[in-house]
Design an enzyme around this catalytic site. Structure first.
Site, PDB file in Angstrom:
ATOM      1  N   ALA A  83      12.310  -0.963  -9.699  1.00  0.00           N
ATOM      2  CA  ALA A  83      11.090  -0.245 -10.097  1.00  0.00           C
ATOM      3  C   ALA A  83       9.904  -0.739  -9.283  1.00  0.00           C
ATOM      4  CB  ALA A  83      10.820  -0.451 -11.586  1.00  0.00           C
ATOM      5  N   ILE A  86       5.863   2.964  -5.156  1.00  0.00           N
ATOM      6  CA  ILE A  86       6.516   2.979  -3.833  1.00  0.00           C
ATOM      7  C   ILE A  86       5.719   3.706  -2.746  1.00  0.00           C
ATOM      8  CG2 ILE A  86       8.827   2.867  -4.862  1.00  0.00           C
ATOM      9  CD1 ILE A  86       9.071   5.848  -3.746  1.00  0.00           C
ATOM     10  N   TYR A 149       0.962  -1.931  -0.433  1.00  0.00           N
ATOM     11  CA  TYR A 149       2.387  -1.835  -0.774  1.00  0.00           C
ATOM     12  C   TYR A 149       3.181  -2.937  -0.057  1.00  0.00           C
ATOM     13  CZ  TYR A 149       7.228  -0.241  -0.686  1.00  0.00           C
ATOM     14  OH  TYR A 149       8.609  -0.190  -0.776  1.00  0.00           O
ATOM     15  N   ARG A 273      -0.161  10.012  11.635  1.00  0.00           N
ATOM     16  CA  ARG A 273      -0.888   9.215  10.635  1.00  0.00           C
ATOM     17  C   ARG A 273      -1.539   8.018  11.309  1.00  0.00           C
ATOM     18  NH1 ARG A 273       3.057   9.035   5.378  1.00  0.00           N
ATOM     19  NH2 ARG A 273       4.028  11.004   5.891  1.00  0.00           N
TER      20      ARG A 273
HETATM   21  P1  NAD Z   1      11.898   5.970  -6.732  1.00  0.00           P
HETATM   22  O1  NAD Z   1      10.463   6.332  -6.925  1.00  0.00           O
HETATM   23  O2  NAD Z   1      12.908   7.060  -6.679  1.00  0.00           O
HETATM   24  O3  NAD Z   1      12.330   4.926  -7.857  1.00  0.00           O
HETATM   25  C1  NAD Z   1      11.428   4.024  -8.463  1.00  0.00           C
HETATM   26  C2  NAD Z   1      11.650   4.111  -9.959  1.00  0.00           C
HETATM   27  O4  NAD Z   1      10.801   3.150 -10.595  1.00  0.00           O
HETATM   28  C3  NAD Z   1      11.293   5.483 -10.547  1.00  0.00           C
HETATM   29  O5  NAD Z   1      12.354   5.942 -11.371  1.00  0.00           O
HETATM   30  C4  NAD Z   1      10.026   5.217 -11.371  1.00  0.00           C
HETATM   31  O6  NAD Z   1       9.912   6.087 -12.488  1.00  0.00           O
HETATM   32  C5  NAD Z   1      10.211   3.758 -11.736  1.00  0.00           C
HETATM   33  N1  NAD Z   1       8.938   3.065 -12.011  1.00  0.00           N
HETATM   34  C6  NAD Z   1       7.821   3.064 -11.233  1.00  0.00           C
HETATM   35  N2  NAD Z   1       6.867   2.308 -11.812  1.00  0.00           N
HETATM   36  C7  NAD Z   1       7.409   1.817 -12.963  1.00  0.00           C
HETATM   37  C8  NAD Z   1       6.913   0.992 -13.995  1.00  0.00           C
HETATM   38  N3  NAD Z   1       5.661   0.498 -13.961  1.00  0.00           N
HETATM   39  N4  NAD Z   1       7.722   0.686 -15.035  1.00  0.00           N
HETATM   40  C9  NAD Z   1       8.997   1.188 -15.088  1.00  0.00           C
HETATM   41  N5  NAD Z   1       9.519   1.981 -14.125  1.00  0.00           N
HETATM   42  C10 NAD Z   1       8.729   2.295 -13.078  1.00  0.00           C
HETATM   43  O7  NAD Z   1      11.966   5.060  -5.411  1.00  0.00           O
HETATM   44  P2  NAD Z   1      13.227   4.502  -4.606  1.00  0.00           P
HETATM   45  O8  NAD Z   1      13.155   5.069  -3.245  1.00  0.00           O
HETATM   46  O9  NAD Z   1      14.461   4.620  -5.393  1.00  0.00           O
HETATM   47  O10 NAD Z   1      12.820   2.951  -4.491  1.00  0.00           O
HETATM   48  C11 NAD Z   1      13.480   1.913  -5.202  1.00  0.00           C
HETATM   49  C12 NAD Z   1      13.004   0.566  -4.650  1.00  0.00           C
HETATM   50  O11 NAD Z   1      13.342   0.447  -3.279  1.00  0.00           O
HETATM   51  C13 NAD Z   1      11.497   0.356  -4.738  1.00  0.00           C
HETATM   52  O12 NAD Z   1      11.253  -0.976  -5.139  1.00  0.00           O
HETATM   53  C14 NAD Z   1      11.039   0.588  -3.314  1.00  0.00           C
HETATM   54  O13 NAD Z   1       9.841  -0.108  -3.037  1.00  0.00           O
HETATM   55  C15 NAD Z   1      12.214   0.049  -2.533  1.00  0.00           C
HETATM   56  N6  NAD Z   1      12.313   0.595  -1.178  1.00  0.00           N
HETATM   57  C16 NAD Z   1      12.612   1.924  -1.000  1.00  0.00           C
HETATM   58  C17 NAD Z   1      12.702   2.413   0.305  1.00  0.00           C
HETATM   59  C18 NAD Z   1      13.049   3.869   0.583  1.00  0.00           C
HETATM   60  O14 NAD Z   1      13.105   4.241   1.765  1.00  0.00           O
HETATM   61  N7  NAD Z   1      13.300   4.692  -0.411  1.00  0.00           N
HETATM   62  C19 NAD Z   1      12.487   1.566   1.410  1.00  0.00           C
HETATM   63  C20 NAD Z   1      12.177   0.238   1.174  1.00  0.00           C
HETATM   64  C21 NAD Z   1      12.109  -0.246  -0.123  1.00  0.00           C
END
Ligand code: NAD
Length: 307
Positions: A83, A86, A149, A273
């Site tokens: 979570a 992001i 971030y 950007r």
């Molecule tokens: P996502 O937005 O699909 O998933 C994040 C989840 O966290 C969501 O379901 C959201 O509802 C939940 N959330 C957000 N704030 C919250 C809170 N305060 N309390 C409870 N739940 C909360 O994003 P994702 O792409 O699945 O990312 C998952 C992780 O991977 C994150 O930590 C992100 O920073 C990291 N990440 C993702 C990427 C990418 O390319 N997608 C790259 C690097 C790191």
């Protein structure tokens, strides 16, 4: 391609996945729920209830909330902390909230992990590197994040490391590069692959920002799950890059997606950007040599799962 193929086997554990209603967290939940007692803590701010597998339990709550954390972590063996706030753009607008969610709540969760003696696997990001001096980027490269971030991910992973050192907590951080795959949302600030895929399949122009020469290491969510399960099944600490070790330019990506989708869309250039990272490519040798990680999904095969 099933998410459970060839993964290290984890069974009979009580597992918490924060953010388990989101893109990556729900894919981890899908792999683990059949053989484990899986709980998801998610406030559904960007994730959705329908992503949570039927055989997992959703606790709807905020990771900043002590009661929700207490409930979600009681008796757990492993925590996958996904979570987060992001969006880089949103973090620039709301640095304080970003810090609360991404750093302070992570420390609260580390405290809970300490009380439960749970294995802690943290989702960090390649955003900790900022503009890399050279590619491929190893974990020893300088960290110089360019957004709240990125800075919040760096601060959180330092806490993860410190908890391992000071309190002997079994904790590890995985620095994901650009993750893509089925279930990724496409919206204003979403990842480029889901945007291009939607544009290509809808016959809309595929919008490449700037000249498109910027490169990225796109890693399929299946390989992110693989890395998480490998990390959870071992007791390694420290930080590990998770990528493919290869990169592609955004213009090439637009062309590949155009072809894979059999699209009639034209590829156009729009304004880039400010401060966009020019080159990104992971050095994954630490993960390969320590945990036997092997990226298993090529970009072409991976795009087939999205388009
Ligand atoms: P996502 O937005 O699909 O998933 C994040 C989840 O966290 C969501 O379901 C959201 O509802 C939940 N959330 C957000 N704030 C919250 C809170 N305060 N309390 C409870 N739940 C909360 O994003 P994702 O792409 O699945 O990312 C998952 C992780 O991977 C994150 O930590 C992100 O920073 C990291 N990440 C993702 C990427 C990418 O390319 N997608 C790259 C690097 C790191």
């Amino acid at each position: 391609m099933s998410v459970q193929d060839d993964f290290p086997s984890i069974s009979g554990n009580r597992i918490l996945i924060t953010g388990g209603a989101g893109f990556i967290g729900s894919t981890i939940a899908e792999a683990l729920a059949p053989d484990n007692d899986v709980r998801v803590l998610d406030d559904l701010s960007s994730g959705s209830r329908s992503n949570v597998p039927d055989d997992a339990t959703l606790i709807e709550g905020d990771i900043r909330d002590d009661d929700a954390l207490e409930r979600a972590t009681a008796g757990v063996d492993i925590i996958f902390h996904q979570a987060a706030l992001i969006s880089v753009e949103e973090s620039v607008q709301r640095p304080e909230v970003t810090h609360d969610i991404n750093v302070t709540a992570t420390v609260k969760l580390l405290e809970r992990a300490r009380e439960e003696s749970a294995r802690f696997v943290f989702a960090s990001s390649a955003a900790v590197y900022g503009h890399p001096e050279s590619v491929p980027i190893s974990e020893d490269a300088p960290t110089d994040p360019t957004s709240p971030y990125g800075l919040s991910k760096l601060a959180a992973e330092r806490y993860v490391r410190l908890y391992a050192e000071l309190y002997d907590l079994s904790a590890v951080a995985l620095r994901y590069f650009n993750v893509y795959g089925p279930g990724q949302m496409s919206g204003d600030y979403s990842a480029v692959i889901s945007v291009f895929a939607e544009q290509a399949t809808n016959g809309e122009p595929i919008t490449v920002e700037g000249d498109g020469s910027q490169t990225r290491d796109f890693v399929h969510v299946r390989d992110i799950v693989q890395a998480n399960l490998l990390a959870a099944s071992s007791d390694v600490t420290g930080v590990f890059n998770v990528g493919t070790g290869e990169s592609v330019s955004i213009l090439e990506l637009a062309e590949i997606i155009h072809d894979v989708a059999g699209s009639e869309s034209e590829i156009i250039h729009v304004e880039g950007r400010d401060g966009d990272i020019n080159r990104s490519q992971a050095d994954v040798s630490r993960l390969e040599s320590t945990l036997d990680f092997e990226p298993s999904v090529s970009l072409k095969d991976g795009l087939d799962t999205v388009i």
